[in-house]
Write an enzyme that holds these catalytic residues in place. Structure first.
Site, PDB file in Angstrom:
ATOM      1  N   LEU A  12       0.840  -1.206   0.000  1.00 63.01           N
ATOM      2  CA  LEU A  12       0.000   0.000   0.000  1.00 63.01           C
ATOM      3  C   LEU A  12       0.873   1.254   0.000  1.00 63.01           C
ATOM      4  CD1 LEU A  12      -2.793   1.348   0.251  1.00 63.01           C
ATOM      5  CD2 LEU A  12      -2.656   1.024   2.731  1.00 63.01           C
ATOM      6  N   ASP A  36      12.052   2.590  12.158  1.00 66.99           N
ATOM      7  CA  ASP A  36      11.497   1.337  12.672  1.00 66.99           C
ATOM      8  C   ASP A  36      10.528   1.721  13.789  1.00 66.99           C
ATOM      9  OD1 ASP A  36      11.015  -1.047  14.120  1.00 66.99           O
ATOM     10  OD2 ASP A  36      12.875  -1.929  13.371  1.00 66.99           O
ATOM     11  N   TYR A 125      -2.525 -11.975  15.226  1.00 68.26           N
ATOM     12  CA  TYR A 125      -2.433 -10.799  14.348  1.00 68.26           C
ATOM     13  C   TYR A 125      -3.631  -9.876  14.582  1.00 68.26           C
ATOM     14  CZ  TYR A 125      -3.137  -8.130  10.017  1.00 68.26           C
ATOM     15  OH  TYR A 125      -3.366  -7.125   9.109  1.00 68.26           O
TER      16      TYR A 125
HETATM   17  N1  LIG Z   1      -2.286  -7.061   2.710  1.00 67.65           N
HETATM   18  C1  LIG Z   1      -3.547  -7.275   3.088  1.00 67.65           C
HETATM   19  O1  LIG Z   1      -4.234  -8.116   2.542  1.00 67.65           O
HETATM   20  C2  LIG Z   1      -4.151  -6.432   4.189  1.00 67.65           C
HETATM   21  C3  LIG Z   1      -5.501  -6.610   4.520  1.00 67.65           C
HETATM   22  C4  LIG Z   1      -6.046  -5.795   5.517  1.00 67.65           C
HETATM   23  C5  LIG Z   1      -5.270  -4.861   6.165  1.00 67.65           C
HETATM   24  N2  LIG Z   1      -3.961  -4.742   5.829  1.00 67.65           N
HETATM   25  C6  LIG Z   1      -3.143  -3.744   6.512  1.00 67.65           C
HETATM   26  O2  LIG Z   1      -2.705  -2.837   5.530  1.00 67.65           O
HETATM   27  C7  LIG Z   1      -1.424  -2.314   5.869  1.00 67.65           C
HETATM   28  C8  LIG Z   1      -0.499  -2.373   4.665  1.00 67.65           C
HETATM   29  O3  LIG Z   1      -0.420  -3.704   4.191  1.00 67.65           O
HETATM   30  P1  LIG Z   1       0.531  -4.074   2.958  1.00 67.65           P
HETATM   31  O4  LIG Z   1      -0.136  -5.192   2.230  1.00 67.65           O
HETATM   32  O5  LIG Z   1       0.930  -2.840   2.254  1.00 67.65           O
HETATM   33  O6  LIG Z   1       1.780  -4.673   3.754  1.00 67.65           O
HETATM   34  P2  LIG Z   1       3.307  -4.860   3.312  1.00 67.65           P
HETATM   35  O7  LIG Z   1       3.450  -4.845   1.841  1.00 67.65           O
HETATM   36  O8  LIG Z   1       3.829  -6.038   4.052  1.00 67.65           O
HETATM   37  O9  LIG Z   1       3.970  -3.550   3.890  1.00 67.65           O
HETATM   38  C9  LIG Z   1       4.160  -3.386   5.261  1.00 67.65           C
HETATM   39  C10 LIG Z   1       5.341  -2.484   5.429  1.00 67.65           C
HETATM   40  O10 LIG Z   1       5.567  -2.349   6.829  1.00 67.65           O
HETATM   41  C11 LIG Z   1       6.968  -2.301   7.018  1.00 67.65           C
HETATM   42  N3  LIG Z   1       7.305  -2.670   8.382  1.00 67.65           N
HETATM   43  C12 LIG Z   1       7.173  -3.857   8.990  1.00 67.65           C
HETATM   44  N4  LIG Z   1       7.611  -3.796  10.254  1.00 67.65           N
HETATM   45  C13 LIG Z   1       8.058  -2.513  10.433  1.00 67.65           C
HETATM   46  C14 LIG Z   1       8.635  -1.818  11.513  1.00 67.65           C
HETATM   47  N5  LIG Z   1       8.889  -2.429  12.681  1.00 67.65           N
HETATM   48  N6  LIG Z   1       8.934  -0.515  11.349  1.00 67.65           N
HETATM   49  C15 LIG Z   1       8.714   0.111  10.175  1.00 67.65           C
HETATM   50  N7  LIG Z   1       8.184  -0.495   9.105  1.00 67.65           N
HETATM   51  C16 LIG Z   1       7.863  -1.795   9.242  1.00 67.65           C
HETATM   52  C17 LIG Z   1       7.527  -3.300   6.018  1.00 67.65           C
HETATM   53  O11 LIG Z   1       8.885  -2.999   5.805  1.00 67.65           O
HETATM   54  P3  LIG Z   1       9.913  -4.150   5.384  1.00 67.65           P
HETATM   55  O12 LIG Z   1       9.603  -4.408   3.934  1.00 67.65           O
HETATM   56  O13 LIG Z   1      11.248  -3.536   5.578  1.00 67.65           O
HETATM   57  O14 LIG Z   1       9.649  -5.320   6.258  1.00 67.65           O
HETATM   58  C18 LIG Z   1       6.633  -3.044   4.818  1.00 67.65           C
HETATM   59  O15 LIG Z   1       7.191  -2.066   3.972  1.00 67.65           O
HETATM   60  C19 LIG Z   1      -0.974  -3.069   7.106  1.00 67.65           C
HETATM   61  O16 LIG Z   1      -1.244  -2.275   8.232  1.00 67.65           O
HETATM   62  C20 LIG Z   1      -1.873  -4.294   7.143  1.00 67.65           C
HETATM   63  O17 LIG Z   1      -2.090  -4.719   8.472  1.00 67.65           O
HETATM   64  C21 LIG Z   1      -3.380  -5.487   4.852  1.00 67.65           C
END
Ligand SMILES: NC(=O)c1ccc[n+]([C@@H]2O[C@H](COP(=O)([O-])OP(=O)(O)OC[C@H]3O[C@@H](n4cnc5c(N)ncnc54)[C@H](OP(=O)(O)O)[C@@H]3O)[C@@H](O)[C@H]2O)c1
Length: 287
Positions: A12, A36, A125
């Site tokens: 996202l 972080d 989670y």
């Molecule tokens: N994907 C889904 O289907 C889904 C559904 C519902 C809600 N959501 C929510 O939507 C949001 C975005 O999801 P997404 O699919 O874009 O996830 P994503 O692609 O996994 O991106 C999450 C990002 O968070 C970063 N991150 C993880 N731990 C961190 C930390 N300790 N400090 C700083 N950054 C950190 C990761 O960095 P690294 O790459 O360096 O690890 C990654 O860039 C999340 O809040 C998730 O809970 C997602």
């Protein structure tokens, strides 16, 4: 608006970083390497140095299975660290838009969940994400919680090594039949459409909880079938019950979210998930 996007290279985050400047915002991105969220000093420093009007927190530990093995880490990243961020934002008069999930619900309903429905998180989670929401709410009035569902975007999900569509297409190249769960219902949602709605919510200076997904609903089986059909694959997709897959985390059987609150605010209607998927497939880079 000057906006700090946390998790800027995630699925996202990548689309926010691309679309928000096009919408006229000044956008600063923070990745885990530069910020972080587990470390309060890094949060404070980023806020002091960038002085944003809004922070969008997309960062999460959201490998749902791994969270079952590491519940304390999930609570730290998705719960208490979000609380620190929210309080630091609140003290500076910065508005926080925090991304949450459909998984805060237990799946008991068969009609779309509204924002006031009682959460019932089923997994480590989901519990940690609900804790994040609570901490954001406790930090003050200046917040916006956006719950979304089944995200897909061209950057893929970082923590899940590629999004569901790409995983299905890859598996279909190696097998004659895929088995996909048909009894978990949600709404696959395009990160581009969610990004556009987020921009609308910011423009409205919205606060509180809002549900933001594409329209319609389907099972993972229907989603996989449609993605493979659009990819030109003729591989069979067998509809199987989730009981046949052994997973550590329990997921809600139904987690469709109602968008009525967002529409009442004037946010443009979201496209149906099939339309969003077609658009994704049309712009998919040649593999
Ligand atoms: N994907 C889904 O289907 C889904 C559904 C519902 C809600 N959501 C929510 O939507 C949001 C975005 O999801 P997404 O699919 O874009 O996830 P994503 O692609 O996994 O991106 C999450 C990002 O968070 C970063 N991150 C993880 N731990 C961190 C930390 N300790 N400090 C700083 N950054 C950190 C990761 O960095 P690294 O790459 O360096 O690890 C990654 O860039 C999340 O809040 C998730 O809970 C997602």
């Amino acid at each position: 608006m000057k906006i700090l996007v946390i998790g800027a290279n995630g699925q996202l985050g990548t689309d926010l970083m691309c679309a928000l400047p096009q919408a006229g915002h000044k956008v600063i991105g923070a990745t885990r390497q530069t910020l972080d969220v587990r470390y309060a000093d890094q949060v404070k420093r980023a806020l002091n140095e960038t002085r944003p009007q809004w922070v969008i927190n997309t960062a999460a530990f959201h490998n749902v299975e791994q969270c079952e093995d590491e519940p304390a880490e999930a609570m730290l990243v998705n719960g208490s660290a979000v609380g620190v961020l929210a309080r630091e934002c609140s003290q500076r008069g910065v508005k926080l838009l925090h991304i949450s999930t459909d998984f805060v619900f237990g799946g008991e309903k068969r009609t779309p969940y509204v924002e006031t429905d009682k959460p019932n998180p089923l997994s480590a989670y989901a519990k940690s994400k609900l804790e994040g929401e609570k901490q954001v709410q406790a930090a003050g009035e200046q917040h916006l919680i956006v719950r979304t569902c089944g995200l897909f975007g061209h950057a893929g999900s970082k923590t899940r090594q590629g999004n569901f569509i790409e995983k299905m297409i890859k598996r279909a190249q190696a097998r004659e039949e895929l088995r996909v769960v048909g009894d978990k219902i949600g709404t696959p949602s395009s990160t581009l459409d969610v990004t556009r709605a987020i921009d609308d919510l910011i423009a409205q200076d919205a606060s509180g909880i809002y549900h933001v997904t594409n329209e319609g609903e389907c099972s993972w089986h229907e989603f996989a079938q449609e993605a493979l059909r659009l990819s030109g694959s003729s591989v069979r997709v067998k509809n199987v019950a989730s009981a046949e897959f052994k997973t550590k985390a329990v997921r809600p059987a139904y987690s469709v979210l109602s968008k009525e609150k967002m529409y009442a605010l004037g946010v443009a209607k979201m496209p149906d998930w099939r339309e969003a998927l077609q658009k994704y497939m049309n712009s998919r880079p040649v593999q």
